[in-house]
Design a protein around this motif. Sequence first.
Motif, PDB file in Angstrom:
ATOM      1  N   SER A  73     -32.938  15.111 -86.136  1.00  0.00           N
ATOM      2  CA  SER A  73     -33.093  16.259 -85.242  1.00  0.00           C
ATOM      3  C   SER A  73     -34.486  16.872 -85.369  1.00  0.00           C
ATOM      4  N   TYR A 129     -31.744  16.537 -75.394  1.00  0.00           N
ATOM      5  CA  TYR A 129     -31.342  16.149 -76.745  1.00  0.00           C
ATOM      6  C   TYR A 129     -30.573  17.273 -77.426  1.00  0.00           C
ATOM      7  N   TRP A 158     -27.103  15.517 -77.535  1.00  0.00           N
ATOM      8  CA  TRP A 158     -27.123  14.587 -78.650  1.00  0.00           C
ATOM      9  C   TRP A 158     -27.123  15.249 -80.018  1.00  0.00           C
ATOM     10  N   SER A 159     -27.758  16.402 -80.149  1.00  0.00           N
ATOM     11  CA  SER A 159     -27.890  16.982 -81.489  1.00  0.00           C
ATOM     12  C   SER A 159     -26.548  17.377 -82.092  1.00  0.00           C
ATOM     13  N   ARG A 212     -23.584  15.862 -81.538  1.00  0.00           N
ATOM     14  CA  ARG A 212     -22.572  14.815 -81.476  1.00  0.00           C
ATOM     15  C   ARG A 212     -21.948  14.573 -82.851  1.00  0.00           C
ATOM     16  N   ARG A 230     -29.151  13.099 -90.380  1.00  0.00           N
ATOM     17  CA  ARG A 230     -29.044  13.774 -89.083  1.00  0.00           C
ATOM     18  C   ARG A 230     -30.050  14.906 -88.980  1.00  0.00           C
ATOM     19  N   TRP A 252     -36.960  14.599 -83.399  1.00  0.00           N
ATOM     20  CA  TRP A 252     -36.880  14.711 -81.942  1.00  0.00           C
ATOM     21  C   TRP A 252     -37.277  16.097 -81.455  1.00  0.00           C
TER      22      TRP A 252
END
Length: 366
Positions: A96, A76, A80-81, A83, A92, A99
Amino acid sequence: MSDNNETEPVPEGTTPLRTGATPSPAQDTRLLAQDDISAPAGIGEEIDEQAAKRAERIVATFFLLAFAASVGFLVYFIGWSGRHGGMHGVDRARESNLWFGGLMALSFLAMAFGVTIWVRRLMTSKPIVQERHAMNVGAEDRASFTAAFLEGAEDSGITKRPLLRRTLLLAAAPLGIAPLFLLRDLGPLPEKKLRHTYWADAVRKAKAEGKKGVRLVVDGTNQPLKVSDFASPGGMITVLPEGIEENLPEDEVLTQTAKVVTILLNIPADEFKPVKGRENWHVNGIVAYSKICTHVGCPAALYEQTTHHILCPCHQSTFDATDGARVVFGPAARPLPQLPLSVEDGYLVATSDYTEPIGPSFWERG
């Protein structure tokens, strides 16, 4: 019926019973001996291998879960973090945090559950007693330590249960690697970028046009500053190089402004003590220093007119403006860098960039 104060005769050779609830010393000793809770010899030294195998599989499952959660954290973080330009906005940031925190908590909890079950179900519990004595490092003590260490390793099961050993190492590996990925958030090292600011470019451009230096403008109004506008001793104002907003791309203005921001002070001439080699860097006591504190980069924007001390409000670093912004108190390690000044057509101008790096005195500042 006998009187309450009378006592019955005690047979010869026996101990009379005490009246009340307190036992005799002899009885007390026997009671303490009977209450000894030491485990019988041999208890806990043997493990039911069938139950141990079940516990081993449970522990391995927890270790594999910890490994999966750690790998999920790294995946992640990397994939993903960042993106869509990074973790911007409340949503966001909340995502974050959920997760990152959830996966890392799951990893640590799984590791903790696995190790706890390992200790409770797979390790022997025979009592070990060691007397305290003077610590020696002789050959006999080293041999005794080695034997005890090997025995402990054997009792823990880590040597004879490869499934536990391998899954434990597998679960721990991502946790050891995670800090290396987190270092990415610190950004690139500044290298030699803090050795030069936009003052250098502005002065170079001004001199190419035949000028003595770049004019100082008031932060906020962008008005050029004359010596007569700043003639009263005891004042302080924040200045920038002229043209910084017009000559830089829009996405660089804030970054470069944060580096060049400078405080201008007017110190009485009889109290000003120029640093050796900087005798011509001021204009009748008007002197310029970097506004960025050399401790951790906070704005050193407070000024005591009576003591001529510049103060940083973050950690109370204090600089003597009359003596080259020398540190007189606080955690800052070096003075505030000084900007060379001069006069051209009545306007205050900077004749060069700072001659030393601005900002905090970190090891990577170049």
